[in-house]
Every structure is written in structure tokens, then in C-alpha cells.
Design a protein around this motif. Sequence first.
Motif, PDB file in Angstrom:
ATOM      1  N   ILE A 181       1.084  -1.254  -0.169  1.00  0.00           N
ATOM      2  CA  ILE A 181      -0.047   0.396  -0.242  1.00  0.00           C
ATOM      3  C   ILE A 181       1.513   1.223  -0.096  1.00  0.00           C
ATOM      4  O   ILE A 181       1.836   1.467   0.899  1.00  0.00           O
ATOM      5  CB  ILE A 181      -0.493  -0.609   1.150  1.00  0.00           C
ATOM      6  CG1 ILE A 181      -1.142  -1.080   1.948  1.00  0.00           C
ATOM      7  CG2 ILE A 181      -1.795   1.185   1.003  1.00  0.00           C
ATOM      8  CD1 ILE A 181      -2.169  -1.914   0.623  1.00  0.00           C
ATOM      9  N   GLN A 183       1.416   5.266   0.173  1.00  0.00           N
ATOM     10  CA  GLN A 183       0.779   6.524   0.112  1.00  0.00           C
ATOM     11  C   GLN A 183       1.315   7.704  -0.755  1.00  0.00           C
ATOM     12  O   GLN A 183       2.418   7.854  -0.378  1.00  0.00           O
ATOM     13  CB  GLN A 183       0.332   6.941   1.470  1.00  0.00           C
ATOM     14  CG  GLN A 183       0.094   8.094   2.111  1.00  0.00           C
ATOM     15  CD  GLN A 183      -0.089   7.948   3.320  1.00  0.00           C
ATOM     16  OE1 GLN A 183      -1.053   7.190   4.331  1.00  0.00           O
ATOM     17  NE2 GLN A 183      -0.537   9.583   3.759  1.00  0.00           N
ATOM     18  N   LEU A 206      -6.518   4.880  -4.786  1.00  0.00           N
ATOM     19  CA  LEU A 206      -7.827   5.252  -3.717  1.00  0.00           C
ATOM     20  C   LEU A 206      -7.616   6.790  -4.124  1.00  0.00           C
ATOM     21  O   LEU A 206      -5.772   7.585  -3.574  1.00  0.00           O
ATOM     22  CB  LEU A 206      -8.133   4.662  -3.075  1.00  0.00           C
ATOM     23  CG  LEU A 206      -8.334   3.147  -2.448  1.00  0.00           C
ATOM     24  CD1 LEU A 206      -7.945   2.971  -1.137  1.00  0.00           C
ATOM     25  CD2 LEU A 206      -9.083   2.572  -3.416  1.00  0.00           C
ATOM     26  N   PRO A 214     -14.197   0.081   1.197  1.00  0.00           N
ATOM     27  CA  PRO A 214     -12.894  -1.149   1.521  1.00  0.00           C
ATOM     28  C   PRO A 214     -13.619  -2.287   1.237  1.00  0.00           C
ATOM     29  O   PRO A 214     -12.622  -3.314   0.798  1.00  0.00           O
ATOM     30  CB  PRO A 214     -13.187  -0.487   2.876  1.00  0.00           C
ATOM     31  CG  PRO A 214     -13.369   0.723   3.228  1.00  0.00           C
ATOM     32  CD  PRO A 214     -14.362   0.356   2.481  1.00  0.00           C
ATOM     33  N   LEU A 217     -12.175  -3.366  -2.172  1.00  0.00           N
ATOM     34  CA  LEU A 217     -11.283  -2.523  -2.376  1.00  0.00           C
ATOM     35  C   LEU A 217     -10.698  -4.440  -2.019  1.00  0.00           C
ATOM     36  O   LEU A 217      -9.999  -5.226  -2.948  1.00  0.00           O
ATOM     37  CB  LEU A 217     -10.638  -2.133  -2.165  1.00  0.00           C
ATOM     38  CG  LEU A 217      -9.021  -2.358  -2.035  1.00  0.00           C
ATOM     39  CD1 LEU A 217      -8.265  -1.902  -3.437  1.00  0.00           C
ATOM     40  CD2 LEU A 217      -8.192  -1.558  -1.425  1.00  0.00           C
ATOM     41  N   VAL A 237      -2.778   4.959  -2.475  1.00  0.00           N
ATOM     42  CA  VAL A 237      -3.421   5.786  -1.827  1.00  0.00           C
ATOM     43  C   VAL A 237      -3.287   6.999  -1.597  1.00  0.00           C
ATOM     44  O   VAL A 237      -1.788   7.512  -0.974  1.00  0.00           O
ATOM     45  CB  VAL A 237      -3.563   4.717  -0.205  1.00  0.00           C
ATOM     46  CG1 VAL A 237      -4.658   5.497   0.310  1.00  0.00           C
ATOM     47  CG2 VAL A 237      -4.471   3.302  -0.843  1.00  0.00           C
ATOM     48  N   ILE A 243     -11.570   7.796   5.614  1.00  0.00           N
ATOM     49  CA  ILE A 243     -12.444   7.222   5.787  1.00  0.00           C
ATOM     50  C   ILE A 243     -12.809   6.314   7.281  1.00  0.00           C
ATOM     51  O   ILE A 243     -12.537   6.834   8.220  1.00  0.00           O
ATOM     52  CB  ILE A 243     -11.648   5.521   5.641  1.00  0.00           C
ATOM     53  CG1 ILE A 243     -10.066   5.961   4.383  1.00  0.00           C
ATOM     54  CG2 ILE A 243     -12.036   4.076   5.767  1.00  0.00           C
ATOM     55  CD1 ILE A 243      -9.124   4.710   4.731  1.00  0.00           C
ATOM     56  N   PRO A 250      -3.916   6.860   6.154  1.00  0.00           N
ATOM     57  CA  PRO A 250      -4.817   6.357   5.190  1.00  0.00           C
ATOM     58  C   PRO A 250      -4.171   5.028   4.743  1.00  0.00           C
ATOM     59  O   PRO A 250      -4.597   4.110   4.890  1.00  0.00           O
ATOM     60  CB  PRO A 250      -5.416   6.905   4.273  1.00  0.00           C
ATOM     61  CG  PRO A 250      -5.117   8.981   4.564  1.00  0.00           C
ATOM     62  CD  PRO A 250      -3.754   9.209   5.543  1.00  0.00           C
ATOM     63  N   ILE A 254      -5.988   0.969   5.156  1.00  0.00           N
ATOM     64  CA  ILE A 254      -6.401   0.590   4.531  1.00  0.00           C
ATOM     65  C   ILE A 254      -5.360  -1.206   4.343  1.00  0.00           C
ATOM     66  O   ILE A 254      -6.338  -1.922   4.399  1.00  0.00           O
ATOM     67  CB  ILE A 254      -6.129   0.969   2.998  1.00  0.00           C
ATOM     68  CG1 ILE A 254      -7.169   2.210   2.628  1.00  0.00           C
ATOM     69  CG2 ILE A 254      -5.922  -0.241   1.644  1.00  0.00           C
ATOM     70  CD1 ILE A 254      -7.945   2.081   2.668  1.00  0.00           C
ATOM     71  N   SER A 255      -4.458  -0.869   4.734  1.00  0.00           N
ATOM     72  CA  SER A 255      -3.241  -2.189   5.362  1.00  0.00           C
ATOM     73  C   SER A 255      -4.188  -2.642   6.727  1.00  0.00           C
ATOM     74  O   SER A 255      -4.429  -3.774   6.181  1.00  0.00           O
ATOM     75  CB  SER A 255      -2.256  -1.274   5.879  1.00  0.00           C
ATOM     76  OG  SER A 255      -1.408  -2.319   6.789  1.00  0.00           O
ATOM     77  N   LEU A 257      -7.181  -2.921   7.227  1.00  0.00           N
ATOM     78  CA  LEU A 257      -8.659  -3.308   6.256  1.00  0.00           C
ATOM     79  C   LEU A 257      -8.221  -4.406   5.767  1.00  0.00           C
ATOM     80  O   LEU A 257      -9.121  -5.754   6.087  1.00  0.00           O
ATOM     81  CB  LEU A 257      -9.560  -2.369   5.837  1.00  0.00           C
ATOM     82  CG  LEU A 257      -9.624  -0.885   7.193  1.00  0.00           C
ATOM     83  CD1 LEU A 257     -10.421  -0.329   6.072  1.00  0.00           C
ATOM     84  CD2 LEU A 257     -11.167  -1.658   7.887  1.00  0.00           C
ATOM     85  N   LEU A 258      -7.379  -4.546   4.809  1.00  0.00           N
ATOM     86  CA  LEU A 258      -7.167  -5.205   3.796  1.00  0.00           C
ATOM     87  C   LEU A 258      -6.583  -7.060   5.419  1.00  0.00           C
ATOM     88  O   LEU A 258      -6.440  -8.185   4.813  1.00  0.00           O
ATOM     89  CB  LEU A 258      -5.651  -5.418   3.320  1.00  0.00           C
ATOM     90  CG  LEU A 258      -5.981  -4.319   2.026  1.00  0.00           C
ATOM     91  CD1 LEU A 258      -5.424  -4.044   0.525  1.00  0.00           C
ATOM     92  CD2 LEU A 258      -7.809  -4.476   1.358  1.00  0.00           C
TER      93      LEU A 258
END
Length: 365
Positions: A181, A183, A206, A214, A217, A237, A243, A250, A254-255, A257-258
Motif C-alpha cells: 500500500i 501512500q 484510491l 473497503p 477493494l 492511496v 475513511i 490512510p 487500508i492496510s 482493513l485488508l
Amino acid sequence: MTKKIAIMTTGGDCSGLNSVVRRLAVAGISRGHKMIGILDGTDGLSRENAPHFIEFDYNTLPAENARLSGSYLRNGNSHSLNFETAAKSGQHEIFSARMKKAMAILGLDAMILVGGNGSLSMANKTRALYSDLQLIGIPKTIDMDIPLTDTTIGFATAVQQLAGFCDQLILTARSHHRWFIVQTMGRNVGMLALSAGIAAGADAILMPEIKFVPENLAAHCEKIQTGQGRDYGIIIVAEGIRIRGHSGEPAEIISRLLKKRDIHNRVSFPEHIQRAGDTTAPDRILAAQMADCALAAIENNETNMMVAIRDGVCKTVSLADMFAAGDIKPDPNIPGLSVSDALVPPDHPLLSVAMNMGIYIGERK
Ligand code: F6P
């Protein structure tokens, strides 16, 4: 008519500043003007009774500097008196009076301000400061957040830097069966993320302008893992995304959430490497185009204008029109200042290209 013209670089740096300074100085001298460079931006200009500057001649213009990032005029020290610190400490009037006096001491006919969204929005707001001379802005920023110009100095090199950064990461991603990911910078605008993501062949991009889910994604990554048998890739990102219900960087959100969906990943921050790197050819060409247009504007007695690329041609637009054309928001750093952002429009052609390439860019219909 010969004029005395100052060049000043302000705000965050980017690659291409030295190219444009050199182009302005060399072309200005050869067109018969007296060219000077303000050192340390508004800090250097506003030093009491002694503005900090250099006179340009062919010896003060080392050729190799023209391709290097940073600004050899320097952009100023964030701790000294400048628009930001003056606004915060209630010294705005003292600071403005010093700026105006300095320009009178220097006997300037014109000021070329090479600045980003914040500096050019500020110049528009404080144009009374420059009432005794001509003010011409040159837009520079990696964020591509300046309205009414198709491009800005520093953007192409930043995209190149990010593409190179991702080219390195994808190799270690493959070795370890993991996603990265990445940024990007860009403040409130996603153009840098979008362009870099397409250049790097990312699987998802994103950006603040497009809502994303999410779970969708994650489903996109899972589909690549099961459908293509590829369990690694790059997700770009933009730093400006938000979010709901989460705070922090961010890319880290995301990291997490994945990871909850068993999509193995690491986060990577290219940070100021995006503002570095030898200036690419497109930025050097742009520097020459914009320098030529700025000098012509001064010779045509224009003021309070910004040079801008529209359909490949460099023209001038008024700073007031530039400001009014954007999405106007309060500046988080300077109380009382509003800045104007050029968001990625919903019909930007690169959005369809990204979708057609199978890149997840959010819930764009
Ligand atoms: O505006 C240029 C920019 O690089 C942004 O993309 C980024 O958010 C910011 O400046 C970083 O600023 P600083 O160098 O002060 O951390």
C-alpha cells in the motif's frame, strides 16, 4: 524596455524549480533585463532593511543546477517570519510592511513568484502588496491542485519518482507474496495518485474525489489472487482520502482493513522522494515554456496574472480567475487564508482509462 525583475520560489519545493529559475534568468538577461533572485523566499525578502538576494549573471547560474531538484534560491525557513508564522503570531501587518518596503528598496519593476496553490492563493489575496510593480505567478507543485492550468512544474518528475519507487517495490512484493500500500502526497487532490498509479501499473488507486468501499477493494484483490493466481501488487492511496470511523494515516487504515481479510500487505511511504529526483524532460520543457510566457507577460505590462498551460499553449490567466475557478477551502496552516484546489473532475479521461485497465478506483459509475 529594460526592467528589473526578481524571481522568488516559495512554498514546498519540487523538481523543476532550478530549471525554471535558470530559464528565466538566462532568457531575461539576454532580452536586456536585470534579473535578481530572492534568497529564502519571503523570509529573505522581508529581512529588515536588507532583503536577501543575488544578482544573476552567467557566472551565478551553474549549468548543472538546472536539472537538480530543490531550489538553489531556497524556499525559506519555516520558523522565521513568513505569511504562516506572521498570521499565527499576529504580526501580519509588520510582515507585509517589510515585504513592501523590501520591494521598494530593490527598485523592482516586476516579481515572478514561482509558487504552489497556497502561495498563489496568498498572492491573490495580498495583491495590494505588489501594487507598485508587476506580479506574475508560475505554478509549480507535485499536487496538481492549481485551477486553470493543465499542468504544473514538478508534477511530471513526481510521477516519474513514484513510478520508479513502485517498480522497486513490486519485485519484493512478488518475492514475499504480499501487497504494498503506497501512500502518495497530493494534499486534497488525487491527480498525483491517479497518474502515478497508471504509470506504475497499480491494481487499485484510491483518491479523495471518488468514494470507495473497503470491502470492494478487498474483493478486487481477492479476485486477482484467485482469478489470476497473483498474490501481490501495488495499491496507491492518496494522502487526502478519508475513511469514516477511522483516523490516522490512510495507507495504514487500508492496510489494517485488508489484513482483516487475510490480504497480506505492507505499507510504504515515498514521502519527500516525490519532490526530489533529476528534473525530467517534460518538466524542463514546461519550465522553458512558462519562463518565456512569464517574461512576455512582463514585457506586455501585465500584472496579477499566472502563466498556465491550456491545450499545450502557455497563456496568462488572472490570479483572481484562477482562485475563483477552484474548490475554495480554508488553509489548515494559515489562519484567514483560503486556498483554491483543482480537484480531479468526474469526467477526467484517465479515470475511464484506469477502469478499462481493470484498476479499482472506487465506486465511479
Ligand atoms: O504541497 C506539496 C506537498 O509535498 C504536499 O503534497 C504534502 O502534503 C506537503 O507538501 C508536505 O509538506 P511538508 O514538506 O511541509 O511536510
